[in-house]
Design an enzyme around this catalytic site. Structure first.
Site, PDB file in Angstrom:
ATOM      1  N   ARG A 225      17.660  23.526  28.151  1.00  0.00           N
ATOM      2  CA  ARG A 225      17.483  24.396  29.308  1.00  0.00           C
ATOM      3  C   ARG A 225      18.720  24.385  30.218  1.00  0.00           C
ATOM      4  NH1 ARG A 225      17.820  25.627  34.619  1.00  0.00           N
ATOM      5  NH2 ARG A 225      17.380  23.421  35.082  1.00  0.00           N
ATOM      6  N   ASP A 226      18.884  23.344  30.982  1.00  0.00           N
ATOM      7  CA  ASP A 226      19.979  23.306  31.963  1.00  0.00           C
ATOM      8  C   ASP A 226      21.332  23.434  31.269  1.00  0.00           C
ATOM      9  OD1 ASP A 226      21.118  23.090  34.506  1.00  0.00           O
ATOM     10  OD2 ASP A 226      21.232  20.915  34.432  1.00  0.00           O
TER      11      ASP A 226
ATOM     12  N   HIS B 217      20.966  12.924  38.425  1.00  0.00           N
ATOM     13  CA  HIS B 217      21.433  14.082  37.640  1.00  0.00           C
ATOM     14  C   HIS B 217      22.873  14.376  38.071  1.00  0.00           C
ATOM     15  CE1 HIS B 217      20.624  18.202  35.820  1.00  0.00           C
ATOM     16  NE2 HIS B 217      21.668  18.471  36.576  1.00  0.00           N
TER      17      HIS B 217
ATOM     18  N   HIS C 191      26.833  15.929  37.434  1.00  0.00           N
ATOM     19  CA  HIS C 191      27.770  16.819  36.729  1.00  0.00           C
ATOM     20  C   HIS C 191      29.137  16.145  36.776  1.00  0.00           C
ATOM     21  CE1 HIS C 191      25.410  20.642  36.122  1.00  0.00           C
ATOM     22  NE2 HIS C 191      24.567  19.845  36.745  1.00  0.00           N
TER      23      HIS C 191
ATOM     24  N   CYS D  37      26.785  25.627  36.370  1.00  0.00           N
ATOM     25  CA  CYS D  37      25.803  26.245  37.255  1.00  0.00           C
ATOM     26  C   CYS D  37      26.368  27.587  37.685  1.00  0.00           C
ATOM     27  CB  CYS D  37      25.497  25.371  38.460  1.00  0.00           C
ATOM     28  SG  CYS D  37      24.277  26.125  39.554  1.00  0.00           S
TER      29      CYS D  37
ATOM     30  N   ASN E  40      26.949  19.169  32.735  1.00  0.00           N
ATOM     31  CA  ASN E  40      26.269  17.910  32.980  1.00  0.00           C
ATOM     32  C   ASN E  40      27.078  16.777  32.376  1.00  0.00           C
ATOM     33  OD1 ASN E  40      23.328  18.555  33.943  1.00  0.00           O
ATOM     34  ND2 ASN E  40      23.773  20.067  32.369  1.00  0.00           N
TER      35      ASN E  40
END
Lengths: 290, 290
Positions: B15-16, B206, B208, B239, B248
């Site tokens: 997903r991300d 989380h 990046h 993003c 990420n």
């Protein structure tokens, strides 16, 4: 987590950095690089080495570089692997010398063509003479965590070299992750144990960024009380005797990391960015590391 | 430094990760990726999201991906930004949902087209209904350190969102460095303070890797007691609403770092390397990140 208020960055670009780059850099370019390092606020550099030009052609201009450092009043270190090199260092009024010995026997044999004990015995003589001439002694332990030939290096082997350096009066001991295989846990454990073993000795951390863990290792070293780090602009370097090793941790990355954390480095970010661009151009590497 | 014995890696590649890559990946390829994640030992993934295909075309196959996860018995999370999405999640027996709200008002307006308060108010309804259906709630706080539009985000703003999530019964709260501008000091300080503020809440980090500090940030988060990390294979992601943000932190990098430190991840390195190569091929990126 506690962090120090300030940290010393020793930029090794002119020697450890350039020596291991395939591109031959002119003496004029090296001088430009050293001037940029001074301008951005670096207080001490590893400038050059006295090794035979046949072995390391990049260092054939050692004397000219030394004279330039004197001229601009930059404090500098020169690698002096033997007594002959030390004699030259004395002649040219080098303020700081460096020697290195691997914690791995195989690396030492391949790199210096000597056993660890033979290297240490040479160091004893170098240290003695350097001390007589009031020269600051920086002593590197290469492959302090892992070796491309022997794999993991046990702590006892590191201590064997460190203890000898300390007993003979090294002014600072540099613990090198020469092939960039260390991780934050072992970094913390080894630096902590070394500082407990030798509470009055100054230790420096020297990381290579092979696995991308160099910044994480710096955080771990800071926790163990280390506040001196070697680095090179744009991550210049590698090690011709250490297959697979990439460059030093980049000065620009380390400074950004530390300044973001409000740890003073004394380095001016704008001038550092300019110096980094110049360095990349110098070695034709506008993309990639650093 | 003390480190945990084990850590949970939540892989957000499907997903991300994929949502933010310019390459459109087929449903079959996504299934292959999810199978590889399962094979390498990942226990929980962020699989897909219920958003309008016009907004995020990469997620148009959400239902097929969900059915596939059920089929292979993989535990998974689905992003459900509103009540309509939640209804679908209930219909398709999604075990875990995720919502996100930015700690930055500007980011929130640009990304979700709502104020923070409007987003939180929608979350209240989503959480209530999810709880009635025994669905696990993962609540993200985006831009928890810095925002590309607002700059540094103060801790109070982060707490405002976290407190709301906690009060409404989130099962875990994810603190996101969405644009990758955090540093180890702020990471340690914020996680430590959040854990003191909410001792019984499960927090996830989380990161990046915009500045290359993600591994260093993970070391700091571990020191603050965090033992759950989001990551994506080969550092997939970015993003679209966060200019300059890179992917990420890479699953392969995090796992290598942790396993080198004898922290168990339950992930098999060989299978992970294969999955990483597959991922890079999938997005035509054999060089570079991760």
């Amino acid at each position: 987590m506690l962090f120090p208020k300030q940290v010393e960055i020793i930029d090794v670009s002119p020697r450890d950095g350039l020596q291991n780059e395939p591109v031959q850099v002119t003496t004029e370019e090296k001088k430009k690089l050293i001037l940029r390092l001074q301008k951005m606020g670096v207080k001490r550099i590893e400038a050059t080495s006295f090794v035979h030009p046949k072995v390391v052609p990049q260092m054939a201009d050692a004397i000219e570089i030394i004279q330039f450092c004197h001229e601009i009043e930059m404090n500098f270190i020169v690698l002096t692997p033997n007594l002959i090199a030390l004699e030259k260092a004395i002649d040219f009024k080098v303020p700081q010398i460096a020697v290195f010995v691997g914690a791995s026997e195989t690396f030492n044999m391949r790199n210096i063509k000597r056993t660890i004990d033979e290297s240490l015995s040479e160091c004893t003589k170098i240290f003695q003479k350097a001390k007589e001439n009031a020269i600051f002694i920086r002593a590197y332990v290469s492959m302090s965590f892992n070796c491309p030939f022997e794999g993991n290096i046990c702590f006892e082997k590191v201590c064997y070299v460190v203890d000898h350096f300390v007993a003979n009066g090294a002014d600072e001991v540099v613990i090198g992750d020469t092939n960039g295989q260390a991780n934050p846990r072992i970094v913390y454990d080894r630096f902590k144990a070394l500082k407990e073993r030798h509470p009055y000795v100054v230790f420096v951390a020297h990381f290579h960024d092979t696995n991308g863990f160099a910044f994480a290792n710096i955080i771990a070293a800071l926790q163990a009380g280390i506040d001196k780090f070697d680095s090179s602009l744009a991550g210049l370097g590698g090690c011709p005797f250490s297959p697979g090793a990439t460059g030093n941790v980049s000065t620009n990355g380390v400074v950004q990391l530390l300044e973001d954390m409000n740890i003073q480095t004394g380095i001016e970010i704008g001038a550092m960015k300019d110096a980094t661009i110049l360095t990349k151009k110098m070695i034709n590497k506008l993309e990639g590391r650093g």
